[in-house]
Design a protein around this motif. Structure first.
Motif, mmCIF file in Angstrom:
data_model
loop_
_atom_site.group_PDB
_atom_site.id
_atom_site.type_symbol
_atom_site.label_atom_id
_atom_site.label_comp_id
_atom_site.label_asym_id
_atom_site.label_seq_id
_atom_site.Cartn_x
_atom_site.Cartn_y
_atom_site.Cartn_z
ATOM 1 N N ASP A 37 39.154 -35.315 41.103
ATOM 2 C CA ASP A 37 39.157 -35.867 40.895
ATOM 3 C C ASP A 37 40.509 -35.985 39.234
ATOM 4 O O ASP A 37 39.398 -35.802 38.532
ATOM 5 C CB ASP A 37 39.661 -37.287 40.454
ATOM 6 C CG ASP A 37 40.788 -38.070 41.358
ATOM 7 O OD1 ASP A 37 42.554 -37.264 40.275
ATOM 8 O OD2 ASP A 37 41.016 -39.319 40.612
ATOM 9 N N LYS B 294 40.143 -20.879 38.356
ATOM 10 C CA LYS B 294 40.235 -22.684 39.164
ATOM 11 C C LYS B 294 41.065 -23.343 38.480
ATOM 12 O O LYS B 294 41.662 -23.795 38.482
ATOM 13 C CB LYS B 294 38.417 -23.446 39.720
ATOM 14 C CG LYS B 294 38.781 -24.202 40.464
ATOM 15 C CD LYS B 294 39.943 -23.841 41.525
ATOM 16 C CE LYS B 294 39.216 -25.305 42.433
ATOM 17 N NZ LYS B 294 40.533 -25.683 44.031
ATOM 18 N N GLU C 110 31.515 -26.410 42.853
ATOM 19 C CA GLU C 110 31.522 -27.781 43.137
ATOM 20 C C GLU C 110 32.091 -28.173 41.282
ATOM 21 O O GLU C 110 30.793 -27.478 40.493
ATOM 22 C CB GLU C 110 30.129 -28.648 43.762
ATOM 23 C CG GLU C 110 30.502 -28.788 45.085
ATOM 24 C CD GLU C 110 29.850 -29.970 45.532
ATOM 25 O OE1 GLU C 110 29.764 -30.319 46.679
ATOM 26 O OE2 GLU C 110 28.463 -30.574 44.417
ATOM 27 N N TRP D 121 44.588 -24.695 38.299
ATOM 28 C CA TRP D 121 44.669 -25.896 37.872
ATOM 29 C C TRP D 121 45.887 -26.060 36.643
ATOM 30 O O TRP D 121 46.768 -27.605 36.885
ATOM 31 C CB TRP D 121 43.521 -27.050 37.090
ATOM 32 C CG TRP D 121 42.667 -27.651 38.020
ATOM 33 C CD1 TRP D 121 43.215 -27.511 39.435
ATOM 34 C CD2 TRP D 121 41.384 -26.944 38.265
ATOM 35 N NE1 TRP D 121 41.521 -28.268 40.335
ATOM 36 C CE2 TRP D 121 40.726 -28.145 39.679
ATOM 37 C CE3 TRP D 121 39.715 -26.722 37.278
ATOM 38 C CZ2 TRP D 121 39.289 -27.769 39.835
ATOM 39 C CZ3 TRP D 121 38.475 -26.733 37.421
ATOM 40 C CH2 TRP D 121 38.083 -27.350 39.012
ATOM 41 N N ASP E 92 37.216 -30.342 44.881
ATOM 42 C CA ASP E 92 38.266 -30.598 44.222
ATOM 43 C C ASP E 92 37.983 -31.650 43.663
ATOM 44 O O ASP E 92 38.620 -33.067 44.272
ATOM 45 C CB ASP E 92 39.102 -30.307 46.068
ATOM 46 C CG ASP E 92 40.705 -30.882 45.209
ATOM 47 O OD1 ASP E 92 40.378 -30.505 43.798
ATOM 48 O OD2 ASP E 92 41.327 -30.951 46.262
#
Length: 833
Positions: A828, A655, A597, A659, A826
């Motif tokens: 914000d 990851k 996370e 992005w 995921d």
């Protein structure tokens, strides 16, 4: 001489084992040979002319048994007729000179009136050059004397006697053999006279005789002597064509036969006698030169011979024991019955051996290995006994040293695990019998690895030895302190009253260990964590007590170290759970149970998301979602943090690259554990993660705790330098919880620091610290330190607007926490207002 109970008996005859075997073998074979020799009578006398040895053949030759002869004067057993004075003079010469008398014939009359001719050899047995006994080897030559007389008296019947003689006879003209009787052909192994006629005795002789003289020179000498004296008797070694050798006694005589001047030689094979003489001489040398003490004993258990090693071992001179019974040697350490048991065993098995405590004449005790063997004659009757004594003092000392090394720790000399387990077992047996208690204390020095890493293993070893000394001083003589390995020690408190006594000892141990240790110019402070288990309360067997003491020690460490803890069931449940987690962790990676996370890091001034922190989660199949504090410590302890950390690094980089490809270029922060930072492959792991993901190094931020960075060793500084050289960002996590100094931090090329959430939590309601200062008031100081180091500052754990306003007011750059966003898979990444 005294004996211990460690004995063994060999059944079914004599099987020598243990010390002195070689000497025992030689002497046994020799004595047995003398008993069984069918043609050689062997006897010995001491300086008083008393018979000390009388073999089986002597009984036949003299008509007197060994039992009747031993202990009697030799001159009382036979008469040398008109040459008695000559015989006594011969013995006296041997005693005075210490040299053997030349072999010669003696005419004797036995006690039963029978007369015999004996060919005798007398020689002394020496010790330090002084004769101790005089041995005589004799062969009955009465029949040969009759043959010689017949030859000389026969005249015309000479040829008939020549053919019938049992002795080998050769007729010689000049030096060549003219004729040989059948006995001579058999002796020289000739098929017929043609094989010997025309040859000389030299043709059947070796080049050199046993005396060292060449056969040619020796033959000339004996031939001349026979010519001058008429006849001459001598011993000669012959060598045959097939390579065999034999010894013969030769009587060379000049005679006139058929008006011709001839000589004849009468030869008798004396090889068995020479072999016996050689065996006797060799046995005498072995006897005197053996390093083992040897005693020869007669059937009445009287000592008839001892060697020099016996005197060296016992301090008793030979003259003090000759003729004495063996029981007279006993020092009194053992009961008389014990010695009788030895003779009883020998009577049944012909052999006994065992360890004996020998008390020397000066009172010194020495362990000795003794072997007693019965010697039997040809009639299978015991004629003598032989005892060999070997000093095993050094062997016993070496065995004790070996046993000590096998049972003690090489560094501290404390009992090792082997001896410890044996003593714990004995303590438990005693406790069950006496209904008392036993305590087992498991001790582990706190943070000992840091001592080895900081000061070197030589200092660490010195600390362990000092701790061992202090632990030993804290317990009683009946207790045991053991080193199990590394910095772990275990103590057995035997026969204690209960919990209070164990707690008192634990307190004493903690106080003793806490005293500073000085080594190699360093002063080192120590503490120890102790776990205690009691029998019978916490277990009845060795394994259970050790396991429960270990559990209690682990609990003491979990509660902050420098403490002692008694075992209870809750601790055990906690440890069992930890073991289960460890086992499940080993499969979590391969089962894809981990996931990440991400919690955003927000710029306070702009509200934009500048980075995210990757947070590890474990989706356990039975326990559900587990947070890092529930399993990270276990992973570090069992060595799994490095592979887990590498997986986090690869996932986070992948990851962040995704992005960026989506138009949200943010820096991803990954926490490094201490084990991962110290692992030599960290830089390579980072390179691989960046290569596989395609992420630029500037978008990776590695967070290192203040306590890890404070180690300050050369390897750590090299790792930081290598990562910064690649463009990777570096952050100090949980800043303020350690003891960093400004000068120390300047040495590292860092990017930013994070203020620990414990400081942020107290912004709204400042709580006084132990030193009286408010935690929140330190935040401006931390920000000032960061500014001096040109580092950005991020605050963790921001949950309220008030906390955010406080941080903004004092110039903090970024923040993260629930006020901005919960961590999620995921997050914000849009700007915050």
């Amino acid at each position: 001489m005294t004996v211990s109970a460690d004995t063994t008996a060999q059944e079914g005859g004599f099987e020598p084992e243990g010390p002195g075997r070689e000497a025992l073998d030689v002497l046994y074979r020799f004595v047995a040979a003398l008993e069984l020799a069918p043609t050689v009578a062997v006897h010995s006398i001491d300086r008083n002319g008393i018979v000390r040895y009388w073999n089986h053949t002597c009984a036949d030759v003299f008509g007197i048994s060994a039992a009747e002869a031993v202990g009697k004067p030799l001159t009382s057993l036979a008469s040398h007729l008109d040459r008695e004075a000559d015989f006594l003079s011969t013995l006296d010469t041997v005693w005075r000179t210490g040299r053997s008398a030349p072999p010669r014939d003696w005419h004797i009359r036995r006690l039963d009136g029978a007369e015999r001719w004996l060919y005798s050899t007398h020689f002394p047995v020496l010790r330090d050059g002084v004769p101790q006994q005089l041995f005589c080897m004799e062969v009955d030559i009465s029949k040969r004397k009759v043959d010689e007389a017949e030859l000389l008296a026969a005249g015309a019947n000479f040829r008939q006697l020549f053919q019938r003689s049992t002795d080998a006879i050769v007729l010689i003209e000049g030096n060549r053999i003219m004729d040989a009787n059948p006995a001579a052909l058999a002796l020289f192994r000739c098929a017929g006279k043609q094989d010997i006629a025309g040859k000389t005795l030299l043709d059947f002789s070796p080049e050199v005789q046993a005396t060292g003289e060449t056969s040619t020179v020796a033959d000339a000498a004996v031939t001349a002597r026979a010519f001058i004296d008429g006849n001459y008797r001598y011993e000669w070694e012959f060598a045959l064509a097939d390579g065999t050798h034999f010894w013969a006694e030769v009587l060379l005589t000049s005679v006139t036969l058929d008006h011709e001047f001839l000589s004849y030689a009468v030869l008798r094979d004396i090889s068995p006698r020479k072999a016996a003489e050689h065996a006797l001489a060799m046995a005498a040398r072995v006897f005197e030169n053996s390093r083992d003490a040897i005693l020869i004993i007669d059937r009445q258990y009287r000592v008839i011979a001892v060697n020099q090693a016996f005197t060296a071992l016992t301090g008793i001179e030979a003259g003090d024991v000759m003729g004495e019974q063996v029981p007279g040697l006993h020092s009194g350490t053992h009961e008389p019955l014990f010695y009788q048991q030895i003779w009883d065993v020998v009577a049944v098995h012909d052999h006994w051996e065992g360890e004996v405590c020998c008390v020397r004449r000066d009172g010194e005790e020495r362990p000795v290995w003794v072997a007693v063997t019965a010697i039997r004659d040809s009639a299978e009757q015991v004629s003598n006994y032989m005892a060999i004594m070997t000093d095993i003092t050094e062997r016993k000392r070496a065995e004790e040293q070996t046993r000590h090394l096998a049972e003690h720790d090489f560094l501290t000399d404390l009992p090792n695990r082997v001896l410890f387990l044996d003593r714990l077992h004995q303590a438990l047996v005693s406790a069950r019998r006496q209904h008392s208690k036993v305590a087992v204390m498991f001790l582990d020095l706190d943070r000992f690895k840091g001592i080895n890493d900081s000061f070197g293993h030589h200092v660490g070893d010195a600390v362990l030895k000092e701790v061992a000394t202090r632990l030993t001083g804290c317990v009683r003589g009946v207790d045991t302190v053991s080193r199990q390995g590394g910095d772990e020690f275990v103590v057995i408190l035997a026969d204690i009253g209960g919990v209070d006594q164990a707690a008192h000892v634990a307190s004493s141990v903690m106080h003793a260990v806490a005293q500073p240790v000085r080594s190699n110019g360093h002063t080192i402070s120590l503490s120890v964590s102790i776990g205690i288990a009691l029998c019978p309360d916490d277990g009845l067997d060795v394994d259970t007590l050790l396991r429960h003491a270990d559990v209690a020690m682990y609990h003491a460490k979990q509660n902050g170290r420098n403490a002692f803890s008694f075992f209870n069931a809750d601790m055990n449940a906690h440890v069992i759970e930890r073991v289960q987690i460890e086992n499940e962790l080993r499969h979590a990676l391969s089962n894809h149970e981990f996931f990440l996370e991400y919690q955003p890091e927000i710029n306070i001034a702009s509200g934009r998301t500048t980075g995210v922190e990757a947070l590890l989660r474990w989706r356990h199949p039975q326990r559900g979602l587990l947070m890092p504090h529930q399993f990270i410590a276990v992973a570090e302890e069992c060595g799994l943090m490095v592979p887990i950390g590498e997986w986090v690094l690869c996932q986070a980089c992948s990851k962040a690259r995704a992005w960026r490809d989506e138009g949200s270029p943010v820096v991803v922060a990954v926490n490094l554990s201490g084990a991962q930072f110290l692992h030599g492959g960290l830089v390579h792991s980072v390179d691989e993660a960046l290569r596989q993901s395609g992420l630029a190094p500037a978008f990776l931020d590695l967070e290192i705790t203040e306590s890890v960075i404070m180690r300050g060793d050369e390897a750590g500084m090299a790792t930081v330098a290598a990562l910064r050289a690649r463009g990777v960002q570096l952050t100090i996590d949980d800043f303020g919880t350690g003891y960093s100094s400004l000068s120390f931090l300047r040495r590292y090329p860092l990017t930013k620091l994070k203020i620990d959430r414990s400081f942020v939590d107290e912004i709204a309601e400042p709580a006084p610290r132990a030193d009286g200062a408010a935690s929140a008031s330190l935040i401006p100081a931390i920000i000032a330190v960061a500014r001096s180091l040109q580092l950005r500052v991020t605050a963790e754990g921001v949950e309220t607007a008030e906390q955010l306003q406080f941080l903004a007011r004092h110039g903090c750059d970024d923040y993260q926490g629930y006020y901005a966003s919960m961590a999620s898979a995921d997050p914000d990444l849009k700007p915050r207002a």
